[in-house]
Design a protein around this motif. Structure first.
Motif, PDB file in Angstrom:
ATOM      1  N   SER A 232      53.622  75.304  60.795  1.00 20.15           N
ATOM      2  CA  SER A 232      53.865  75.101  62.177  1.00 20.15           C
ATOM      3  C   SER A 232      52.043  75.115  62.387  1.00 20.15           C
ATOM      4  CB  SER A 232      54.436  76.876  62.917  1.00 20.15           C
ATOM      5  OG  SER A 232      55.505  76.538  62.459  1.00 20.15           O
ATOM      6  N   LEU A 233      51.216  75.210  61.844  1.00 25.16           N
ATOM      7  CA  LEU A 233      50.348  74.619  62.393  1.00 25.16           C
ATOM      8  C   LEU A 233      49.461  72.900  62.020  1.00 25.16           C
ATOM      9  CD1 LEU A 233      48.106  77.812  60.908  1.00 25.16           C
ATOM     10  CD2 LEU A 233      49.081  77.806  63.004  1.00 25.16           C
ATOM     11  N   ILE A 234      50.499  71.916  61.297  1.00 28.62           N
ATOM     12  CA  ILE A 234      49.481  70.737  61.465  1.00 28.62           C
ATOM     13  C   ILE A 234      49.720  70.434  62.507  1.00 28.62           C
ATOM     14  CG2 ILE A 234      51.027  68.954  61.100  1.00 28.62           C
ATOM     15  CD1 ILE A 234      50.581  70.506  59.108  1.00 28.62           C
ATOM     16  N   GLU A 235      48.335  69.208  62.947  1.00 30.26           N
ATOM     17  CA  GLU A 235      47.436  69.236  64.875  1.00 30.26           C
ATOM     18  C   GLU A 235      48.024  67.507  64.700  1.00 30.26           C
ATOM     19  OE1 GLU A 235      43.918  69.760  64.046  1.00 30.26           O
ATOM     20  OE2 GLU A 235      44.051  72.200  64.340  1.00 30.26           O
ATOM     21  N   GLU A 236      48.609  66.733  63.445  1.00 34.42           N
ATOM     22  CA  GLU A 236      49.029  65.483  62.967  1.00 34.42           C
ATOM     23  C   GLU A 236      50.460  65.624  63.361  1.00 34.42           C
ATOM     24  OE1 GLU A 236      44.189  64.106  63.188  1.00 34.42           O
ATOM     25  OE2 GLU A 236      46.754  62.860  61.863  1.00 34.42           O
ATOM     26  N   PHE A 237      51.350  64.466  63.944  1.00 37.35           N
ATOM     27  CA  PHE A 237      52.625  63.565  63.649  1.00 37.35           C
ATOM     28  C   PHE A 237      52.827  62.283  63.547  1.00 37.35           C
ATOM     29  CE2 PHE A 237      52.937  65.208  67.708  1.00 37.35           C
ATOM     30  CZ  PHE A 237      54.164  64.724  67.739  1.00 37.35           C
ATOM     31  N   ASN A 238      53.232  61.840  62.855  1.00 38.30           N
ATOM     32  CA  ASN A 238      54.718  60.384  63.532  1.00 38.30           C
ATOM     33  C   ASN A 238      54.781  60.128  63.603  1.00 38.30           C
ATOM     34  OD1 ASN A 238      52.123  59.558  61.396  1.00 38.30           O
ATOM     35  ND2 ASN A 238      53.622  59.690  59.465  1.00 38.30           N
ATOM     36  N   TYR A 239      55.433  58.956  64.855  1.00 38.61           N
ATOM     37  CA  TYR A 239      56.971  59.152  66.228  1.00 38.61           C
ATOM     38  C   TYR A 239      56.992  58.207  66.273  1.00 38.61           C
ATOM     39  CZ  TYR A 239      58.691  60.938  70.033  1.00 38.61           C
ATOM     40  OH  TYR A 239      60.407  61.453  70.555  1.00 38.61           O
ATOM     41  N   PRO A 240      58.273  57.266  66.533  1.00 35.77           N
ATOM     42  CA  PRO A 240      58.506  56.189  66.164  1.00 35.77           C
ATOM     43  C   PRO A 240      57.987  55.491  67.731  1.00 35.77           C
ATOM     44  CG  PRO A 240      60.589  57.409  65.100  1.00 35.77           C
ATOM     45  CD  PRO A 240      59.371  58.047  65.488  1.00 35.77           C
ATOM     46  N   LYS A 241      57.530  54.252  67.610  1.00 40.04           N
ATOM     47  CA  LYS A 241      56.883  54.180  69.682  1.00 40.04           C
ATOM     48  C   LYS A 241      57.601  54.470  70.598  1.00 40.04           C
ATOM     49  CE  LYS A 241      56.406  49.412  71.300  1.00 40.04           C
ATOM     50  NZ  LYS A 241      55.719  48.027  71.158  1.00 40.04           N
TER      51      LYS A 241
END
Length: 520
Positions: A232-241
């Motif tokens: 829940s505290l993660i500050e970055e994530f991956n995301y499809p364009k």
């Protein structure tokens, strides 16, 4: 296993992952049956007039390295996070020496995670932080009550008989009442005191106020790795364009290229099984014509309620529990805007200087709105005219057939616009375009007959070649990665000829994982 067939019900994350793993790890041919005309289930991307909507908000991160590698295998990762929180410029390469983003569609971006709570017409960090601004926003009396309430909860632990007890033990009663109680009731339509604590065991898990504080203290030493901090505290994530559905559409293409079959607009109506073995399913297409499909293995991500109702000779107690299993349905309204009225008072730079949030939890008690997504911040490619417009999604939780669900589109959109205007987020005259989308059985719920779900599971496990996977397939509020893991475990069980289904059901039972808000 040559010349064998697996019938997979559902083309969401679990069903597509199962099909892909069967094609890469076995000689079994998968036939995927999807009731709708869309790939990805609730993780699909909806497009309207060139603008894209993520139904529910889907961040691509996991503590499981196998899942992370699989996502990268399906869609390569490009770019680096913008450390100053500046959104990607669509006209610049994704990374030094990287491809031109305008010519490269199938890539994952690295994004910054910002989610906040909107309460008292003010923004609060999510999860709740101990910054001075938090106390200023809360006011002296609320701050004192919250502090004493938390200390009391740390000393006097409640017996956890409900989700309300679960929250109070971790945050104290005042913070629970301010930031969890009303929002949870919006989501589920029932008070947290009537919801099983199992919800917290899956979605809140290791996070508490003390964990949030500890994470801040540890951050300079451990960094942002998902292995080092609470998820829940993660500050970055991956995301499809172009949104989450883009990845699942790509996976569907890979399944077809490898010889798998995906039949759209095909609804499973009957499951034919006896003596502990499923022999076939009956499925109907758009034309209503029924087809019987035989197979050697059957993997179901369809709602457990529908699965059991499609079977014959089901024990009365099992049918009773399955038919009463509760679900929460979902409505999202997409609004294309000239501007937002809420100001960006953070230090984060954004295109158009809008607030930087991916989504905002709306805790205000005078509106039914649960969450607000800002698609510009998920990916700059979600919005056709990024420089001049803002595309937002208003999320409502309801029950199929209730007043909100049955309200005509135009009337509901007007209602939604009025709610955002009421809490001073937009002005009606700045709305350029709008759309409404309803999603059935979006969230399996943890009250009512769920308390007896074990009876249903025990019955389904008597079928040696039936594997229940995914969120609805297990009536468990899984995220994408856990839904994928249930599929991977099912394929492993098939390959290993395992009789026990425990490894499949036990996915998402570890003590650390996801969100502290009771939402999507």
């Amino acid at each position: 296993m040559a010349d064998k067939t697996a019938i997979i019900i559902g083309a969401g994350p679990a069903g597509l992952t199962a099909a892909y793993k069967l094609l890469t790890d076995t000689d079994i041919k998968p036939i995927v049956l999807e009731e709708t005309g869309f790939i990805g289930g609730i993780s699909r991307t909806a497009e309207y007039h060139g603008n894209r909507m993520d139904l529910g908000g889907h961040r691509f991160f996991s503590k499981n390295e196998e899942i992370m590698n699989l996502w990268r295998e399906i869609m390569p990762l490009q770019g680096t996070p913008a450390r100053d929180d500046t959104l990607l410029d669509r006209k610049k390469p994704l990374a030094p020496g990287g491809p031109d983003p305008e010519k490269t569609d199938r890539v994952m971006l690295v994004r910054n995670r910002v989610s906040r709570i909107f309460y008292l017409r003010k923004f609060f960090d999510y999860p709740i932080s101990l910054k001075a601004q938090t106390f200023i926003n809360m006011g002296f009396s609320r701050t004192m009550m919250a502090g004493f309430g938390y200390m009391r909860s740390a000393i006097f632990k409640r017996k956890e008989e409900s989700l309300g007890d679960f929250y109070i033990n971790r945050f104290g009663k005042p913070l629970y009442e301010m930031f969890f109680e009303d929002y949870t009731e919006k989501v589920w339509g029932v008070h947290p005191g009537k919801i099983s604590p199992d919800w917290g065991a899956q979605r809140v898990k290791g996070l508490s106020l003390s964990k949030a504080v500890l994470s801040i203290l540890k951050k300079p030493f451990v960094g942002n790795s998902s292995k080092n901090v609470e998820t829940s505290l993660i500050e970055e994530f991956n995301y499809p364009k172009k949104g989450p559905g883009q990845l699942w559409e790509q996976l569907a293409e890979l399944v077809r290229e490898k010889g798998g079959e995906i039949r759209m607009n095909t609804r499973v109506t009957e499951i034919h099984g006896e003596n502990g073995h499923v022999a076939a399913v009956t499925a109907a297409g758009d034309d209503g014509e029924a087809t019987r499909l035989t197979g050697d293995y059957f993997l179901s991500s369809m709602p457990v309620k529908d699965l059991v109702c499609g079977m014959c000779d089901v024990p009365a107690n099992v049918r009773e529990v399955a038919e009463a299993l509760p679900y929460r349905d979902f409505i999202t309204v997409g609004l294309l805007l000239k501007r937002l009225e809420i100001k960006n008072e953070t230090k984060m730079k954004t295109v158009g200087n809008i607030v930087p949030d991916c989504w905002i939890y709306v805790q205000e008690r005078d509106v039914k709105l649960g969450r607000l997504q800002i698609f510009n911040n998920w990916s700059p490619y979600m919005v056709e005219d990024l420089e001049n417009t803002i595309f937002v999604g208003l999320e409502y939780f309801c029950n199929e057939g209730d007043d909100m669900w049955t309200m005509p589109d135009e009337k509901f959109i007007e209602f939604a616009i009025g709610e955002l205007e009421k809490i001073d987020v937009i002005r009606r005259e700045n709305v350029l375009d709008s759309v409404r989308i309803n999603v059935k059985k979006a969230y399996p719920a943890y009250f009512g007959s769920y308390a007896r779900f074990g009876e249903v599971r025990d019955f389904l496990d008597t079928f040696d070649n039936l594997y229940c996977i995914g969120r609805n397939g297990q009536h468990k509020y899984n995220n994408m990665d856990h839904s994928m893991l249930t599929a991977i475990e099912a394929v492993a069980a098939i390959c290993g000829n395992k009789k026990s289904k425990n490894d499949i059901w036990n996915v998402n039972t570890e003590t650390e994982y996801h969100e502290t808000k009771s939402g999507a």
